[in-house]
Design a protein around this motif. Structure first.
Motif, PDB file in Angstrom:
ATOM      1  N   ASN A 106       0.826  -1.105   0.103  1.00 47.87           N
ATOM      2  CA  ASN A 106      -0.199  -0.207  -0.156  1.00 47.87           C
ATOM      3  C   ASN A 106       0.886   1.211  -0.009  1.00 47.87           C
ATOM      4  OD1 ASN A 106      -1.531   2.367   1.018  1.00 47.87           O
ATOM      5  ND2 ASN A 106      -3.208   0.808   1.386  1.00 47.87           N
ATOM      6  N   TYR A 107       0.669   2.101  -1.148  1.00 48.04           N
ATOM      7  CA  TYR A 107       1.402   3.322  -1.303  1.00 48.04           C
ATOM      8  C   TYR A 107       0.515   4.494  -1.178  1.00 48.04           C
ATOM      9  CZ  TYR A 107       4.696  -0.030  -2.837  1.00 48.04           C
ATOM     10  OH  TYR A 107       5.688  -1.045  -2.827  1.00 48.04           O
ATOM     11  N   ALA A 108       0.515   5.361  -0.365  1.00 44.97           N
ATOM     12  CA  ALA A 108      -0.294   6.541  -0.093  1.00 44.97           C
ATOM     13  C   ALA A 108       0.334   7.918  -0.077  1.00 44.97           C
ATOM     14  CB  ALA A 108      -1.223   6.324   1.001  1.00 44.97           C
ATOM     15  N   VAL A 109      -0.310   9.048  -0.798  1.00 48.06           N
ATOM     16  CA  VAL A 109       0.102  10.348  -0.581  1.00 48.06           C
ATOM     17  C   VAL A 109      -1.133  11.153  -0.170  1.00 48.06           C
ATOM     18  CG1 VAL A 109       1.037  12.385  -1.478  1.00 48.06           C
ATOM     19  CG2 VAL A 109       2.073   9.985  -2.316  1.00 48.06           C
ATOM     20  N   ASP A 110      -1.106  11.710   1.094  1.00 47.76           N
ATOM     21  CA  ASP A 110      -2.158  12.496   1.565  1.00 47.76           C
ATOM     22  C   ASP A 110      -1.726  13.937   1.750  1.00 47.76           C
ATOM     23  OD1 ASP A 110      -3.962  10.281   2.135  1.00 47.76           O
ATOM     24  OD2 ASP A 110      -2.779   9.838   3.940  1.00 47.76           O
ATOM     25  N   PHE A 111      -2.763  14.837   1.459  1.00 48.91           N
ATOM     26  CA  PHE A 111      -2.432  16.317   1.222  1.00 48.91           C
ATOM     27  C   PHE A 111      -3.824  17.043   1.889  1.00 48.91           C
ATOM     28  CE2 PHE A 111      -3.563  20.441  -0.787  1.00 48.91           C
ATOM     29  CZ  PHE A 111      -2.213  21.023  -0.640  1.00 48.91           C
ATOM     30  N   THR A 112      -3.231  17.882   2.871  1.00 52.58           N
ATOM     31  CA  THR A 112      -4.220  18.544   3.652  1.00 52.58           C
ATOM     32  C   THR A 112      -3.810  20.236   3.492  1.00 52.58           C
ATOM     33  OG1 THR A 112      -4.925  16.564   4.937  1.00 52.58           O
ATOM     34  CG2 THR A 112      -5.732  18.843   5.821  1.00 52.58           C
ATOM     35  N   GLN A 113      -4.802  21.022   3.199  1.00 52.81           N
ATOM     36  CA  GLN A 113      -4.452  22.420   3.190  1.00 52.81           C
ATOM     37  C   GLN A 113      -5.617  23.052   4.431  1.00 52.81           C
ATOM     38  OE1 GLN A 113      -1.930  24.793   1.968  1.00 52.81           O
ATOM     39  NE2 GLN A 113      -3.183  25.861   3.518  1.00 52.81           N
ATOM     40  N   PRO A 114      -5.134  23.394   5.464  1.00 57.82           N
ATOM     41  CA  PRO A 114      -6.233  24.456   6.061  1.00 57.82           C
ATOM     42  C   PRO A 114      -6.570  25.521   5.682  1.00 57.82           C
ATOM     43  CG  PRO A 114      -3.974  24.278   7.222  1.00 57.82           C
ATOM     44  CD  PRO A 114      -3.771  23.566   5.961  1.00 57.82           C
ATOM     45  N   LEU A 115      -7.782  25.684   5.348  1.00 62.82           N
ATOM     46  CA  LEU A 115      -8.339  27.125   4.754  1.00 62.82           C
ATOM     47  C   LEU A 115      -8.995  27.915   5.899  1.00 62.82           C
ATOM     48  CD1 LEU A 115     -10.392  25.219   1.664  1.00 62.82           C
ATOM     49  CD2 LEU A 115      -8.170  26.293   1.700  1.00 62.82           C
ATOM     50  N   TYR A 116      -9.599  27.524   6.957  1.00 64.04           N
ATOM     51  CA  TYR A 116     -10.339  28.246   7.901  1.00 64.04           C
ATOM     52  C   TYR A 116     -10.248  27.564   9.220  1.00 64.04           C
ATOM     53  CZ  TYR A 116     -13.381  30.779  10.451  1.00 64.04           C
ATOM     54  OH  TYR A 116     -14.018  31.879  11.566  1.00 64.04           O
ATOM     55  N   GLU A 117      -9.369  28.111  10.163  1.00 66.60           N
ATOM     56  CA  GLU A 117      -9.236  27.493  11.479  1.00 66.60           C
ATOM     57  C   GLU A 117      -9.854  28.262  12.615  1.00 66.60           C
ATOM     58  OE1 GLU A 117      -7.811  24.643  12.351  1.00 66.60           O
ATOM     59  OE2 GLU A 117      -7.200  23.926  10.396  1.00 66.60           O
ATOM     60  N   GLY A 118     -10.801  29.145  12.012  1.00 63.30           N
ATOM     61  CA  GLY A 118     -11.513  29.893  13.233  1.00 63.30           C
ATOM     62  C   GLY A 118     -10.532  31.223  13.714  1.00 63.30           C
ATOM     63  N   GLY A 119      -9.582  31.327  12.962  1.00 67.03           N
ATOM     64  CA  GLY A 119      -8.425  32.386  13.508  1.00 67.03           C
ATOM     65  C   GLY A 119      -7.517  31.799  14.411  1.00 67.03           C
ATOM     66  N   LYS A 120      -7.481  30.387  14.628  1.00 70.65           N
ATOM     67  CA  LYS A 120      -6.427  30.119  15.479  1.00 70.65           C
ATOM     68  C   LYS A 120      -5.069  30.091  14.900  1.00 70.65           C
ATOM     69  CE  LYS A 120      -6.892  25.728  16.111  1.00 70.65           C
ATOM     70  NZ  LYS A 120      -7.148  24.125  16.570  1.00 70.65           N
ATOM     71  N   ILE A 121      -4.694  30.059  13.756  1.00 74.97           N
ATOM     72  CA  ILE A 121      -3.486  30.029  13.094  1.00 74.97           C
ATOM     73  C   ILE A 121      -3.038  31.552  13.237  1.00 74.97           C
ATOM     74  CG2 ILE A 121      -2.040  29.805  10.911  1.00 74.97           C
ATOM     75  CD1 ILE A 121      -3.682  27.360  10.241  1.00 74.97           C
ATOM     76  N   ARG A 122      -3.904  32.292  12.893  1.00 76.27           N
ATOM     77  CA  ARG A 122      -3.452  33.895  13.026  1.00 76.27           C
ATOM     78  C   ARG A 122      -3.316  34.303  14.246  1.00 76.27           C
ATOM     79  NH1 ARG A 122      -7.795  35.301  11.026  1.00 76.27           N
ATOM     80  NH2 ARG A 122      -8.902  36.247  12.553  1.00 76.27           N
ATOM     81  N   TYR A 123      -3.978  33.955  15.212  1.00 75.70           N
ATOM     82  CA  TYR A 123      -3.980  34.423  16.620  1.00 75.70           C
ATOM     83  C   TYR A 123      -2.497  33.783  17.281  1.00 75.70           C
ATOM     84  CZ  TYR A 123      -8.632  36.079  16.325  1.00 75.70           C
ATOM     85  OH  TYR A 123      -9.616  36.555  15.940  1.00 75.70           O
ATOM     86  N   ALA A 124      -2.129  32.564  16.839  1.00 74.08           N
ATOM     87  CA  ALA A 124      -0.785  32.004  17.121  1.00 74.08           C
ATOM     88  C   ALA A 124       0.268  32.636  16.677  1.00 74.08           C
ATOM     89  CB  ALA A 124      -0.794  30.455  16.659  1.00 74.08           C
ATOM     90  N   VAL A 125       0.222  33.005  15.332  1.00 74.12           N
ATOM     91  CA  VAL A 125       1.184  33.790  14.762  1.00 74.12           C
ATOM     92  C   VAL A 125       1.353  35.300  15.616  1.00 74.12           C
ATOM     93  CG1 VAL A 125       2.263  35.087  12.793  1.00 74.12           C
ATOM     94  CG2 VAL A 125       1.117  32.794  12.707  1.00 74.12           C
TER      95      VAL A 125
END
Length: 439
Positions: A106-125
């Motif tokens: 089994n060979y797998a490639v998974d990609f996830t791009q956060p689009l909206y986190e409720g501002g969590k990433i922005r506030y962390a930065v």
């Protein structure tokens, strides 16, 4: 005639002979200006080195928080042995054993791009950026406190050199006076008591000079350790400090500048910003999260038919999630974060009160030191004149030795007080600069 010639020879010998501190203290000296004092002190201070490390760590935290905006990419690889499946055709009876491949891949490639986190990433930065600014302001506060501490030792060393200069001159004059007293004793004008008292006074002066020399060594060593230079150096301060302008400005001007620039107050304001940002970060946990995902999987064998063939499939889509439990789990945390904001604002108000007291105290102390110098300059002139009069009267047998020694002691004390007052003017001036955020 002979006595006058001998007196002149003694005066010349005393003037040409190096002072006691030059003869007894190490000759390996270093002239130290105030700018160099601050530069070396800041460079070698361990607290500031720790602050610089904290600043670098804060910069890395900003990069770490910013990296949360980037997509998550995972690569998976699975391989193993397939067990023999057992198929029951009628309930749990009539077992059969179909043929299946022995290996699975089994060979797998998974990609996830956060689009909206409720501002969590922005506030962390933003939190990481505010922490970086807070560390920088804390470094400024530590640097100002260090400079004031170095200045205190530097001015103490300066005062000791001035004391040494005054005591050296005092000893020279005492030796000349003792020469005259011994001559007057031989001529039968005075008793041996005056000779003994003059010798005792000279011994006390020499002991005081020795104590000052030792203090110079000790303060020099303390400064050399803090500056990161050889401990054997005998530091010599810059005497031009006394000519620097130390005039007072308007009190309100000091207060307004301190309100804007004082590092500790700015640090507390930054802590309040951090607390407000934390409130927003806690709220973001109650908001939905949206992500873009994509994956591709290559597997063998086909899972449904167990055919020993490779099967490739891919998918792409949007993921929406919402934590219902945050509606009742985050309530107390939200309240705690709001209370933290009130606590920080209260600390800020408390610091403002302390700052007002510090500015008023530093302002009055500097004003007081300037007036003290003016008063002591007049007292020095008066003491000099009083000593000159008493010396002439004693030499003409119009006064006793006690009056002369008392006048000499008064003159010495006033000169030492003037030296201390002048160094205090410099220190209180820089103390006022510190509380205003200028140092």
């Amino acid at each position: 005639m002979y006595l006058k010639i001998a007196k002149k020879v003694l005066c010349a010998a005393i003037c040409c002979t190096p002072t006691i501190v030059e003869a007894s203290l190490p000759s390996d000296s270093l002239f130290l200006t105030l700018d160099r004092l601050f530069e070396w002190g800041v460079e070698h201070n361990l607290q500031l080195k720790a602050d610089r490390i904290q600043l670098e760590m804060a910069e890395e935290r900003i990069k770490t928080a910013s990296s949360m905006k980037l997509p998550d990419i995972q690569i998976g690889l699975k391989g193993g042995v397939l067990g023999q499946p057992v198929v029951f055709e009628h309930g749990l009876s009539d077992a059969t054993y179909p043929d299946t491949p022995d290996w699975s891949q089994n060979y797998a490639v998974d990609f996830t791009q956060p689009l909206y986190e409720g501002g969590k990433i922005r506030y962390a930065v933003k939190k990481a950026q505010l922490e970086h600014q807070a560390v920088s302001l804390q470094t400024d506060a530590h640097r100002a406190a260090l400079k004031l501490d170095l200045l205190e030792k530097y001015m103490s060393l300066f005062s000791l050199y001035k004391q040494h200069e005054i005591l050296s001159r005092q000893i020279e004059e005492s030796e000349l006076r003792l020469f005259d007293i011994r001559r007057m004793k031989r001529e039968g004008l005075i008793t041996n008591n005056d000779v003994l008292r003059s010798e005792m006074q000279l011994t006390r002066d020499r002991l005081s000079l020795t104590e000052v020399e030792n203090n110079i060594r000790l303060f020099s060593q303390q400064l050399t350790i803090l500056l990161g230079i050889k401990e054997d150096y005998l530091l010599k301060p810059d005497t031009t400090l006394f000519s620097m302008p130390v005039l007072l400005e308007d009190y309100e001007a000091y207060w307004e500048e301190a309100y804007r620039e004082e590092p500790s107050l700015k640090w507390l304001r930054k802590q309040t910003e951090l607390a407000k940002n934390e409130v927003k970060g806690v709220r973001s946990a109650s908001l939905p999260q949206v992500s873009l995902y994509a994956s591709n999987t290559l597997a063998r064998p086909i899972s449904r038919t167990m055919a020993d063939l490779y099967n490739n499939n891919w998918n792409i889509g949007l993921s929406l999630s919402y934590s219902l439990s945050s509606l009742y789990k985050n309530n107390h945390k939200k309240k705690e974060s709001r209370l933290a904001v009130y606590a920080r604002q209260n600390e800020e108000e408390l610091q403002l009160q302390h700052l007002r007291v510090e500015i008023r105290t530093a302002y009055l102390r500097h004003q007081e030191a300037l007036k003290e110098v003016e008063a002591l300059q007049l007292s020095v002139r008066q003491a000099e004149e009083n000593y000159r009069i008493m010396q002439n009267r004693y030499m003409n047998q119009l006064a006793i030795l006690t009056d002369l020694l008392d006048a000499n002691t008064v003159r010495l004390n006033v000169e030492l007080q003037l030296t201390n007052a002048r160094t205090r003017v410099i220190y209180t001036y820089y103390q006022l600069q510190k509380v205003c955020g200028r140092l």
